[in-house]
Each structure stands twice: as structure tokens, then as C-alpha cells.
Design an enzyme around this catalytic site. Sequence first.
Site, PDB file in Angstrom:
ATOM      1  N   CYS A   1       0.644  -1.271  -0.087  1.00 24.46           N
ATOM      2  CA  CYS A   1      -0.088   0.013   0.042  1.00 24.46           C
ATOM      3  C   CYS A   1       0.984   1.215   0.023  1.00 24.46           C
ATOM      4  CB  CYS A   1      -0.861  -0.151   1.198  1.00 24.46           C
ATOM      5  SG  CYS A   1      -2.268  -1.214   1.225  1.00 24.46           S
TER       6      CYS A   1
HETATM    7  N1  NAD Z   1      -3.540  -5.423   1.220  1.00 25.63           N
HETATM    8  C1  NAD Z   1      -4.141  -4.499   2.119  1.00 25.63           C
HETATM    9  O1  NAD Z   1      -3.493  -4.406   3.165  1.00 25.63           O
HETATM   10  C2  NAD Z   1      -5.010  -3.463   1.787  1.00 25.63           C
HETATM   11  C3  NAD Z   1      -5.385  -2.333   2.611  1.00 25.63           C
HETATM   12  C4  NAD Z   1      -6.289  -1.458   2.096  1.00 25.63           C
HETATM   13  C5  NAD Z   1      -6.541  -1.523   0.945  1.00 25.63           C
HETATM   14  N2  NAD Z   1      -6.059  -2.247  -0.063  1.00 25.63           N
HETATM   15  C6  NAD Z   1      -6.396  -1.919  -1.423  1.00 25.63           C
HETATM   16  O2  NAD Z   1      -7.474  -2.929  -1.800  1.00 25.63           O
HETATM   17  C7  NAD Z   1      -7.042  -3.484  -3.165  1.00 25.63           C
HETATM   18  C8  NAD Z   1      -6.679  -4.763  -3.122  1.00 25.63           C
HETATM   19  O3  NAD Z   1      -5.544  -5.097  -2.342  1.00 25.63           O
HETATM   20  P1  NAD Z   1      -4.981  -6.647  -2.250  1.00 25.63           P
HETATM   21  O4  NAD Z   1      -3.903  -6.616  -1.463  1.00 25.63           O
HETATM   22  O5  NAD Z   1      -5.809  -7.546  -1.619  1.00 25.63           O
HETATM   23  O6  NAD Z   1      -4.878  -7.200  -3.770  1.00 25.63           O
HETATM   24  P2  NAD Z   1      -4.399  -8.839  -4.033  1.00 25.63           P
HETATM   25  O7  NAD Z   1      -3.787  -8.502  -5.663  1.00 25.63           O
HETATM   26  O8  NAD Z   1      -3.811  -9.511  -3.041  1.00 25.63           O
HETATM   27  O9  NAD Z   1      -5.976  -9.472  -4.384  1.00 25.63           O
HETATM   28  C9  NAD Z   1      -6.663  -8.855  -5.433  1.00 25.63           C
HETATM   29  C10 NAD Z   1      -7.415 -10.070  -5.804  1.00 25.63           C
HETATM   30  O10 NAD Z   1      -8.397  -9.706  -6.999  1.00 25.63           O
HETATM   31  C11 NAD Z   1      -8.419 -10.615  -8.033  1.00 25.63           C
HETATM   32  N3  NAD Z   1      -8.820 -10.312  -9.121  1.00 25.63           N
HETATM   33  C12 NAD Z   1      -8.370  -9.347 -10.239  1.00 25.63           C
HETATM   34  N4  NAD Z   1      -8.952  -9.137 -11.264  1.00 25.63           N
HETATM   35  C13 NAD Z   1     -10.339  -9.510 -10.876  1.00 25.63           C
HETATM   36  C14 NAD Z   1     -11.582  -9.716 -11.768  1.00 25.63           C
HETATM   37  N5  NAD Z   1     -11.717  -8.894 -12.520  1.00 25.63           N
HETATM   38  N6  NAD Z   1     -12.507 -10.160 -10.963  1.00 25.63           N
HETATM   39  C15 NAD Z   1     -12.648 -10.851  -9.809  1.00 25.63           C
HETATM   40  N7  NAD Z   1     -11.218 -10.906  -9.068  1.00 25.63           N
HETATM   41  C16 NAD Z   1     -10.281 -10.251  -9.599  1.00 25.63           C
HETATM   42  C17 NAD Z   1      -7.119 -11.192  -8.141  1.00 25.63           C
HETATM   43  O11 NAD Z   1      -6.808 -12.519  -8.704  1.00 25.63           O
HETATM   44  C18 NAD Z   1      -6.626 -11.102  -6.620  1.00 25.63           C
HETATM   45  O12 NAD Z   1      -6.713 -12.548  -5.912  1.00 25.63           O
HETATM   46  C19 NAD Z   1      -5.797  -2.527  -3.752  1.00 25.63           C
HETATM   47  O13 NAD Z   1      -6.683  -1.639  -4.411  1.00 25.63           O
HETATM   48  C20 NAD Z   1      -5.209  -2.177  -2.349  1.00 25.63           C
HETATM   49  O14 NAD Z   1      -4.531  -0.936  -2.367  1.00 25.63           O
HETATM   50  C21 NAD Z   1      -5.346  -3.303   0.250  1.00 25.63           C
END
Ligand code: NAD
Length: 411
Positions: free
Chosen positions: A251
Site C-alpha cells: 500500500c
Molecule cells: N492489502 C492491504 O492491506 C490493503 C489495505 C487497504 C486497501 N487495499 C487495497 O485493496 C485492493 C486490493 O488489494 P490486495 O492486497 O487484496 O490485492 P491482491 O492482488 O492481493 O488481491 C486482489 C484479488 O483480485 C483478483 N482479481 C483481479 N481481477 C479480478 C476480476 N476482474 N474479477 C475478480 N477478481 C479479480 C486477483 O486475482 C486477486 O486475488 C488494492 O487497491 C489495495 O490498495 C489493500
Amino acid sequence: MVSSVCLAELGHSVDLIEIDDAKVASLNSGRVPIYEEGLEEMLVKHIDHCLKVTPDYDNICNTDATFVCVGTPSLSDGSADLSMIKSASSSIGEALLGSRKYHVVVVKSTVPPGTTEKVVIPEILENRHLKNQDIGFAMNPEFLREGRAIKDFMKPDRIIIGSADDKAGDFIESVYRGLNAPMIRTGLTEAEMVKYASNAFLATKISFSNEVGNICKDLGIDVYEVMKGVGMDHRINQYFLNAGAGFGGSCFPKDVSALIHLAEDLDEDPILLKSVMAINELQPKRLVDLLEKRIGHLSGKRVAVLGLAFKDNTDDVRASRSIYVISELKRRGARVAAYDPKANNSMQSILSDVDYCQNAAEALNNADACLIMTEWPEFSALDREFDRMKTKVIIEGRRILSCAGFEGICW
Ligand SMILES: NC(=O)c1ccc[n+]([C@@H]2O[C@H](COP(=O)([O-])OP(=O)(O)OC[C@H]3O[C@@H](n4cnc5c(N)ncnc54)[C@H](O)[C@@H]3O)[C@@H](O)[C@H]2O)c1
């Protein structure tokens, strides 16, 4: 995953839509493909009852709302890659075609201000001829911390609900009614900016503390005593003032970079944010420079690196400072023996040619030096294991061995 299981825990019926077949199979068999405390137990509790995991978008038209939680990683120029947001929006639009039921699309991913209006809404409405259908739009950023994700989701400091109209915002408020947290209603772009500004501010606190820490080290001052005194001011508070090797993770680096990119596109010069990133990029190099000062040329030396995850309690190595430290150690000819309680496998797919060890003692065997990179509690209990080293040079990138007076990057 976290949003889905926690929404199920709040009593909602949830379809988790995931395009990665391996993850779908894993989740359906009750296994969480990452390490996050408490997540697997909660998945097992709800799967096949109120939580369904599927690659299909088809059932969206029978649901009340869709939360978009896909990744928004950095592109090479630092801007946010919105391709997954676009593709998920397009699939949602297709799935809603012909539906007569009111549906709210909620962006939960971290996105640059304007994305919901300029990317998500057009992708759903205009491309799919859904203009006359009853669809609401909201932006509800997520503030959870990895390693403490479930607790943070269930006990948030605040819930930000940005919406295009009251009906959509009211609906999202009702989704979270089971949580005891202040709800702040904003417009769509304001909600998007709250998330960017929050992460940028937290990253700034860390880089500020690191800069003060670097000065303190030169002066022989203990920066942790200093920051304890600073943090007692209620206008500042004590959190995120830990000097060390800098911030990593999925992040802060990407969100600060995206905000810088956004500002520059507007012909602004975000001097502070650029400095926050510059300090952060220098800290891993400072750590390796310090090590070289202590043990001389690194060529052929065996260096134990303890901690690969970007923080404790997770196996996530995205933008971990260990990546930069290990790469720099190898560039200077060192042999690296690394160990992390949970993240050996994730790091192995990024950095090969590292001796990945099964425990800290194995990594410390015959080592010329040791760098501590992640604040895992098990590292603070290390003691006799250090006797296995050839020379006992131990430098902390995270302050966890403080009682024994070990040298640290900023102390
Ligand atoms: N990881 C954190 O701690 C955190 C905290 C707050 C906000 N966020 C935000 O949340 C969002 C996701 O972060 P993350 O770490 O979970 O990402 P990640 O990449 O680990 O997970 C995202 C998931 O979405 C899936 N995906 C991609 N395209 C897709 C589609 N079209 N349909 C369905 N699934 C699909 C991927 O296969 C993946 O499993 C980001 O924008 C991030 O900035 C993350």
C-alpha cells in the site's frame, strides 16, 4: 478475502468472485492462500453457509451490492494500474444487463480520485447500455492493516462512505450497521482522496522518524527515547514513529507514488511526498553501508537476513525492504542466508540465489553478520542462537533487540 469473510461474519450472504482458479479451489476447500491471522478459521466458519466462492459474475444481478476489491498495483511510471478495475467493472456491467433490481456498485480498492466517476461508472453504464437501470455508486475505502486485517475490518476507526447519491450511501451504511464505528459520508472523489491522504500521511510519519533517526544516530542520541517524548503530544500520537529500514508492503509505496504521479499530472510539484519516497528508498542502502563499515568489503561474506515479510504477522513481501537489502548485499558480493517464519516461499519467487533457511539458528550458522529486517516476535527472543555466528555483528533494521543494546540503522 478479508472483506468477504467479514461481511459474512456481519450476517450478510456473500459471493466472493475471484478470477484466479487456483485461489477459488483453495478457498472452497477451506484453505486461505496467504497467511493472515484468523482468516482461515473465519473462512471455514462461513464457507458453504453464507459465503460462496466462485469465478462467475452471473449471480450479481440477484444481489444487492458488489464491492470491487481488485488490485491496483503501480505501473512502471508510479501511476496506478487500473486495468483490473476496468475489467471487473466491465464484467459487473455485463452481469447486470437486463436486471430490474436496484444494485449498488461499491469501489473498495484504493484508486486515484476520479476513478469511480471516470472509469468505473462509464465502464458499467455507457459500455453496456445500462443507462436506464437502477444502479447506485459508492466508494468505500479500506483501511485494514495486513497481519491485523480482521480486527481492523471489524473494529475500524471510521468508515468512509462516498456516494453519488443518498440512496447508494444509505445502503452502504446499512451494510455496516453491525459495526460500532463512526460513519463519514462524503462524495465519491473525497472518499478516494481520504484513503490516499491517509496513507501518504502515515508514510510521511515514518520517513520523518527515519530522517530524525539518521540525525540522532550521528549525534549518538537514542531516537526511540526522542520519539517516545514526541509521541506523547496528543496532536502527534505515538504511532508510526518507529525509525528503521523504512516502509514496504502493498500500500504505502504504491499509493504515495500514485499520488505523486497524480500531482505531477496536474503540474504540481509534490516536494514533501517525493522526499518521503526518497528517504524511504535510501534507508535500505544506509543499512548495507553501515554493515560494510562494520565488517569491511562484503564480497564472499555470509550475511544472515532475518525477516523477509514487509512486517510481522504476514507472508506478504510486496515492496519489502528486505528485497532491496538482499539485492544490494548480493550486488556487493555477499552470500545471503535468509529466514522468515512465514515468507520464505513468497520471497523465493522474487529472489533466487539466496540460501533460504528453516529457522533463525540455521541462517546464523557461521555468519559474518546479521541484519534484522522484520519485527517478528520470535526474533526478539533470539539469544544463544547468535553464538553460532563467525563474528557477532548484528544490526537491526527494526528495533526489537533493544534491551541488549544492539546497533540499529538509526540507533
Ligand atoms: N492489502 C492491504 O492491506 C490493503 C489495505 C487497504 C486497501 N487495499 C487495497 O485493496 C485492493 C486490493 O488489494 P490486495 O492486497 O487484496 O490485492 P491482491 O492482488 O492481493 O488481491 C486482489 C484479488 O483480485 C483478483 N482479481 C483481479 N481481477 C479480478 C476480476 N476482474 N474479477 C475478480 N477478481 C479479480 C486477483 O486475482 C486477486 O486475488 C488494492 O487497491 C489495495 O490498495 C489493500
